[in-house]
Scaffold this active site. Structure first.
Site, mmCIF file in Angstrom:
data_model
loop_
_atom_site.group_PDB
_atom_site.id
_atom_site.type_symbol
_atom_site.label_atom_id
_atom_site.label_comp_id
_atom_site.label_asym_id
_atom_site.label_seq_id
_atom_site.Cartn_x
_atom_site.Cartn_y
_atom_site.Cartn_z
ATOM 1 N N TYR A 19 0.766 -1.247 0.000
ATOM 2 C CA TYR A 19 0.000 0.000 0.000
ATOM 3 C C TYR A 19 0.800 1.303 0.000
ATOM 4 C CZ TYR A 19 -3.937 -3.100 0.741
ATOM 5 O OH TYR A 19 -4.871 -4.088 0.590
ATOM 6 N N PHE A 54 -9.822 -4.789 10.709
ATOM 7 C CA PHE A 54 -11.124 -4.385 10.157
ATOM 8 C C PHE A 54 -11.120 -4.593 8.655
ATOM 9 C CE2 PHE A 54 -8.439 -0.566 10.656
ATOM 10 C CZ PHE A 54 -8.414 -0.046 9.372
HETATM 11 C C1 LIG Z 1 -2.831 -7.757 -2.649
HETATM 12 C C2 LIG Z 1 -3.696 -7.943 -3.877
HETATM 13 C C3 LIG Z 1 -5.102 -7.429 -3.551
HETATM 14 C C4 LIG Z 1 -3.093 -7.167 -5.042
HETATM 15 O O1 LIG Z 1 -4.007 -7.126 -6.126
HETATM 16 P P1 LIG Z 1 -3.505 -6.979 -7.645
HETATM 17 O O2 LIG Z 1 -4.711 -6.685 -8.474
HETATM 18 O O3 LIG Z 1 -2.664 -8.135 -7.986
HETATM 19 O O4 LIG Z 1 -2.620 -5.669 -7.549
HETATM 20 P P2 LIG Z 1 -2.225 -4.745 -8.792
HETATM 21 O O5 LIG Z 1 -2.088 -5.581 -10.012
HETATM 22 O O6 LIG Z 1 -3.168 -3.586 -8.872
HETATM 23 O O7 LIG Z 1 -0.806 -4.272 -8.291
HETATM 24 C C5 LIG Z 1 -0.385 -2.948 -8.314
HETATM 25 C C6 LIG Z 1 1.072 -2.929 -7.961
HETATM 26 O O8 LIG Z 1 1.250 -3.427 -6.620
HETATM 27 C C7 LIG Z 1 2.160 -4.531 -6.619
HETATM 28 N N1 LIG Z 1 1.685 -5.508 -5.643
HETATM 29 C C8 LIG Z 1 0.438 -5.954 -5.515
HETATM 30 N N2 LIG Z 1 0.363 -6.849 -4.516
HETATM 31 C C9 LIG Z 1 1.607 -6.955 -4.001
HETATM 32 C C10 LIG Z 1 2.161 -7.733 -2.966
HETATM 33 N N3 LIG Z 1 1.404 -8.580 -2.245
HETATM 34 N N4 LIG Z 1 3.474 -7.597 -2.711
HETATM 35 C C11 LIG Z 1 4.231 -6.740 -3.439
HETATM 36 N N5 LIG Z 1 3.757 -5.981 -4.443
HETATM 37 C C12 LIG Z 1 2.451 -6.094 -4.721
HETATM 38 C C13 LIG Z 1 2.111 -5.070 -8.041
HETATM 39 O O9 LIG Z 1 3.278 -5.780 -8.367
HETATM 40 C C14 LIG Z 1 1.937 -3.820 -8.845
HETATM 41 O O10 LIG Z 1 3.195 -3.170 -8.968
HETATM 42 P P3 LIG Z 1 3.613 -2.397 -10.307
HETATM 43 O O11 LIG Z 1 2.582 -1.331 -10.488
HETATM 44 O O12 LIG Z 1 4.968 -1.863 -9.980
HETATM 45 O O13 LIG Z 1 3.579 -3.428 -11.387
HETATM 46 C C15 LIG Z 1 -3.810 -9.448 -4.257
HETATM 47 O O14 LIG Z 1 -2.525 -9.926 -4.524
HETATM 48 C C16 LIG Z 1 -4.430 -10.331 -3.193
HETATM 49 O O15 LIG Z 1 -5.635 -10.496 -3.172
HETATM 50 N N6 LIG Z 1 -3.629 -10.939 -2.287
HETATM 51 C C17 LIG Z 1 -4.136 -11.838 -1.262
HETATM 52 C C18 LIG Z 1 -5.037 -11.153 -0.248
HETATM 53 C C19 LIG Z 1 -4.402 -9.920 0.322
HETATM 54 O O16 LIG Z 1 -3.279 -9.914 0.774
HETATM 55 N N7 LIG Z 1 -5.180 -8.829 0.340
HETATM 56 C C20 LIG Z 1 -4.767 -7.580 0.937
HETATM 57 C C21 LIG Z 1 -5.438 -7.471 2.230
HETATM 58 S S1 LIG Z 1 -4.930 -6.026 3.106
#
Ligand SMILES: CC(C)(COP(=O)(O)OP(=O)(O)OC[C@H]1O[C@@H](n2cnc3c(N)ncnc32)[C@H](O)[C@@H]1OP(=O)(O)O)[C@@H](O)C(=O)NCCC(=O)NCCS
Length: 415
Positions: free
Chosen positions: A126, A415
């Site tokens: 984030y 949350f």
């Molecule tokens: C975290 C999550 C929501 C990311 O969704 P996503 O659609 O793959 O994210 P995006 O494609 O929009 O990624 C945007 C950027 O963030 C990075 N990023 C996303 N998730 C990341 C992670 N877990 N670790 C490191 N970098 C991450 C991407 O590499 C991308 O980077 P770039 O713009 O330099 O290429 C997804 O991986 C997920 O559902 N994970 C499991 C549940 C989770 O952890 N949810 C978060 C709860 S707080």
């Protein structure tokens, strides 16, 4: 066919699909139970719960809602809470999170929210959206035999007592105690009713195992509730001797006497040799309340609550300041939501903050301001890391004098 991002409908099928996407992202069961759907109908704000849909399947979940974050000094600051963020493994790293979160932050800004808040599952996600880690959590494991070998050290007493109670009493007393407490601890967030329902087993999400906790209240001498602990325990024996584990599910105390009494209770339960106490404040009193501080081992210390400034003057004037001072902050925000140069004039009697043409003391990325807000991070430390720039020698140390708090921020909730 492309992926469509839209608000979810208030019907069972859409809610079940959304719950399932969220559950798959969190490695939970892939199928929703009727009770999960019913619970979602109760807690979701359908004006702010989105999903991404493809071929009838939900592949992303996301929601936001308003809550309050306690600032240093006890003010309850409105914030847009971001939650239930998941993208299914089939659709990860295609920009879905970015497509979702950026407009939602813009919406929160337009709605006048001072900031946004979330609990980060993983550290690297984030920061790119302007969030910074603002409150950390510590997990403790207490060796109870060592902790209490020489008895309990002297400490605050209020003539109170501990009583075991049932779940219904916790659902009645817990919210009142939490309301009192969140005005004392910066970092606390609004705790919704659903939190108490989950703690007491009134809602048991599919895929989770349930062991009914023991609930203990601390009553002050006048009979009022000033502390609460919920815990489970596992009976175990080794070489003919009791060797049980006790797991603290929640522990809230409004006074140091209640806190001391509850920890002594938990560390003295017969047949228990280890107390596991996760999600505590990094400066929790626990190690110093038992006879041997080293018996409370820190097993994890991680970032937890992340904040994203949206309205710098609203945010900075809401919190209290321990000392008098003035600071010009040049806030940088690539998303264009909170940027600007602001003069903060603050002291124990209040603060003002407004745009200024004056030269900056510090140039601060918006995520670093999020980290500094609760007084838990040091501007000197961030300057050393190159995460903010001092435009005037000594400005980072001066910022710390103004912003830092005497206790660590603590957000025990997810949350
Ligand atoms: C975290 C999550 C929501 C990311 O969704 P996503 O659609 O793959 O994210 P995006 O494609 O929009 O990624 C945007 C950027 O963030 C990075 N990023 C996303 N998730 C990341 C992670 N877990 N670790 C490191 N970098 C991450 C991407 O590499 C991308 O980077 P770039 O713009 O330099 O290429 C997804 O991986 C997920 O559902 N994970 C499991 C549940 C989770 O952890 N949810 C978060 C709860 S707080």
């Amino acid at each position: 066919m492309g992926v469509e991002i839209r608000l979810i409908e208030q019907d069972d099928q859409d809610v079940a699909r959304w719950w399932e996407a969220r559950s798959i992202g969190y490695l939970g069961p892939p199928t929703a139970g009727a009770h999960d759907v019913a619970y979602m109908h109760e807690i979701l704000d359908f004006a702010r719960t989105w999903g991404a849909f493809e071929d009838g399947r939900c592949v992303m979940s996301y929601r936001s809602f308003d809550h309050e974050v306690t600032a240093p000094g006890g003010a309850l600051v409105p914030s847009s809470a971001v939650s239930a963020v998941t993208v299914s493994p089939t659709h990860r790293r295609r920009g879905l999170l970015t497509r979702m979160i950026e407009p939602d932050l813009r919406r929160a800004k337009d709605a006048g929210m001072p900031m946004a808040s979330l609990i980060a599952a993983e550290y690297p996600i984030y920061g790119r959206y302007g969030f910074g880690p603002a409150a950390w959590l510590t997990d403790f494991r207490v060796d109870t035999l060592r902790a209490m070998r020489h008895g309990a050290p002297p400490g605050p007493e209020d003539g109170g007592r501990t009583v075991l109670v049932d779940a219904e009493r916790v659902r009645k007393e817990g919210p009142q105690l939490h309301e009192r407490l969140r005005r004392q601890h910066h970092g606390f967030v609004t705790r919704p009713e659903g939190w108490w329902r989950k703690l007491t087993g009134d809602y048991r999400p599919s895929g989770t195992t349930w062991q009914e906790p023991y609930y203990v209240l601390h009553l002050a001498a006048d009979g009022s509730v000033d502390g609460l602990a919920a815990y489970t325990a596992v009976e175990a024996w080794k070489d003919g001797m009791a060797d049980g584990d006790l797991h603290v599910r929640d522990l809230l105390a409004a006074t140091p006497a209640a806190e001391r009494s509850l920890w002594h209770y938990l560390c003295s339960v017969d047949w228990v040799t280890r107390v596991h106490a996760p999600s505590r404040a990094p400066d929790d009193l626990l190690p110093l309340l038992v006879g041997d501080a080293r018996a409370a081992v820190t097993t994890a210390c991680t970032d937890h609550l992340w904040l994203r400034p949206l309205d710098v003057p609203a945010m900075l004037t809401a919190r209290a300041y321990p000392a008098a001072g003035r600071l010009v902050l040049d806030v940088r925000d690539e998303a264009g939501l909170a940027q600007g140069r602001f003069l903060l004039e603050a002291g124990p009697d209040g603060a003002s903050c407004a745009p200024t043409p004056l030269g900056a003391d510090l140039t601060v990325p918006v995520s670093a301001l999020g980290s500094l807000y609760l007084g838990d991070e040091s501007a000197v430390r961030l300057a050393a890391l190159g995460r903010l720039d001092e435009e005037r020698p000594g400005a980072a140390a001066a910022a710390d004098t103004l912003l830092r708090a005497s206790r660590r921020a603590w957000c025990p909730d997810i949350f």
